[in-house]
Design an enzyme around this catalytic site. Structure first.
Site, short mmCIF file in Angstrom:
data_model
loop_
_atom_site.label_atom_id
_atom_site.label_comp_id
_atom_site.label_asym_id
_atom_site.label_seq_id
_atom_site.Cartn_x
_atom_site.Cartn_y
_atom_site.Cartn_z
N ASP A 9 7.22 -7.06 -0.34
CA ASP A 9 7.88 -5.79 -0.04
C ASP A 9 8.11 -5.67 1.47
OD1 ASP A 9 8.70 -3.01 -0.60
OD2 ASP A 9 6.87 -2.50 0.48
N ASP A 11 9.25 -2.11 3.47
CA ASP A 11 8.83 -0.85 4.08
C ASP A 11 7.45 -0.45 3.59
OD1 ASP A 11 8.90 1.42 5.59
OD2 ASP A 11 10.75 2.21 4.75
N LYS A 181 11.97 -2.62 -8.61
CA LYS A 181 10.52 -2.65 -8.90
C LYS A 181 10.07 -1.30 -9.44
CE LYS A 181 9.91 -3.65 -4.60
NZ LYS A 181 9.33 -3.91 -3.25
N ASP A 206 2.69 -2.42 -0.69
CA ASP A 206 1.86 -1.26 -0.34
C ASP A 206 1.91 -0.16 -1.38
OD1 ASP A 206 4.68 -0.78 0.62
OD2 ASP A 206 3.81 1.19 1.03
#
Length: 255
Positions: A9, A11, A181, A206
């Site tokens: 990922d 951000d 996702k 995250d």
């Protein structure tokens, strides 16, 4: 286990809004030095892969080619191309989404499109959402680029694409086909581009609801980093544990 490929990922994992996450850069540097294949898999539809790669270089000193960035926009187009429908669409989203769909050969149709695609648009209007609602009521296939209800930024958790998609879903009483996702569509296509089988790869992110569920739901090991969306306080109550959890990517040893 020695993973042959990493799905990562952006951000909240590599950077946080406009702020760098130093451990994220060091993590990518280590992967590059070890020559371990990786692919950035992002639900961001507002930027092209070329723009993402340029931003990584210019703002975060991370040097990758654009073909290592697989966005929910690309996955959306790949999905649309697989459907036996005329290439017409109405799009709620920013230029990174709209332009890519047009460049893929789709004509914008506000009245009776084959597809209505809803993604993040920070300047969305009521009229745009209403046009989407009416087209879906007329039978258009409703696509939600990604389910993220919030985006982690330096300001806090801002509204995400999922919030706009929920508006349209409520008004139409129609569930969208989600692409990003944690859905299988984006993960399977990203793995194919990476050239790895599920058992050989790990998903790093995250956000438990998108990144980690993308792994859990699709048979891929997961590494949750507590640098963005999902706080450490939430870990004890997660419904299903990630394969690994770290406070910082500096803690992760390439195995």
């Amino acid at each position: 286990m020695a993973y042959k490929g990493y799905l990562i990922d952006l951000d909240g994992t590599i950077y946080l809004g406009k702020a760098p996450i130093d451990a994220g850069k060091r993590f990518i540097d280590r992967l590059q030095h070890a020559k371990i294949p990786f692919m950035f898999v992002t639900n961001n539809t507002t930027k092209t892969p070329e723009t993402v790669a340029a931003r990584l270089k210019n703002e975060f000193d991370i040097h990758v080619s654009s073909d290592l960035v697989y966005t929910a926009t690309l996955a959306t187009i790949d999905f649309m191309n697989e459907q036996a429908k005329p290439k017409t669409a109405y799009v709620v989203g920013e230029s990174g989404l709209k332009d890519a769909i047009i460049q893929a050969g789709y004509t914008i149709d506000e009245i009776a499109p084959s597809f209505v695609v809803v993604g993040l648009d920070s300047n969305v209007t009521y009229d745009q959402l209403a046009t989407a609602v009416l087209a879906i009521q007329q039978g258009a296939c409703f696509i939600g680029t990604n389910p993220d209800k919030n985006i982690p930024t330096e300001k806090g958790l801002m509204p995400g694409a999922g919030a706009l998609i929920s508006f349209v879903e409520t008004a139409t009483q129609t569930k969208p086909v989600f692409i990003g996702k944690p859905e299988a569509i984006i993960m399977e296509k990203a793995l194919a581009k990476l050239g790895c089988h599920k058992a050989e790869a790990i998903m790093v992110g995250d956000n438990y609801e998108t990144d980690i569920r993308a792994g859990l739901n699709n048979g891929i090991d997961t590494l949750l980093v507590l640098s963005g969306f999902t706080p450490k306080s939430a870990v004890p109550t997660l419904p299903q544990a990630p394969t690994y959890i770290v406070d910082s990517l500096d803690e992760w040893q390439l195995k």
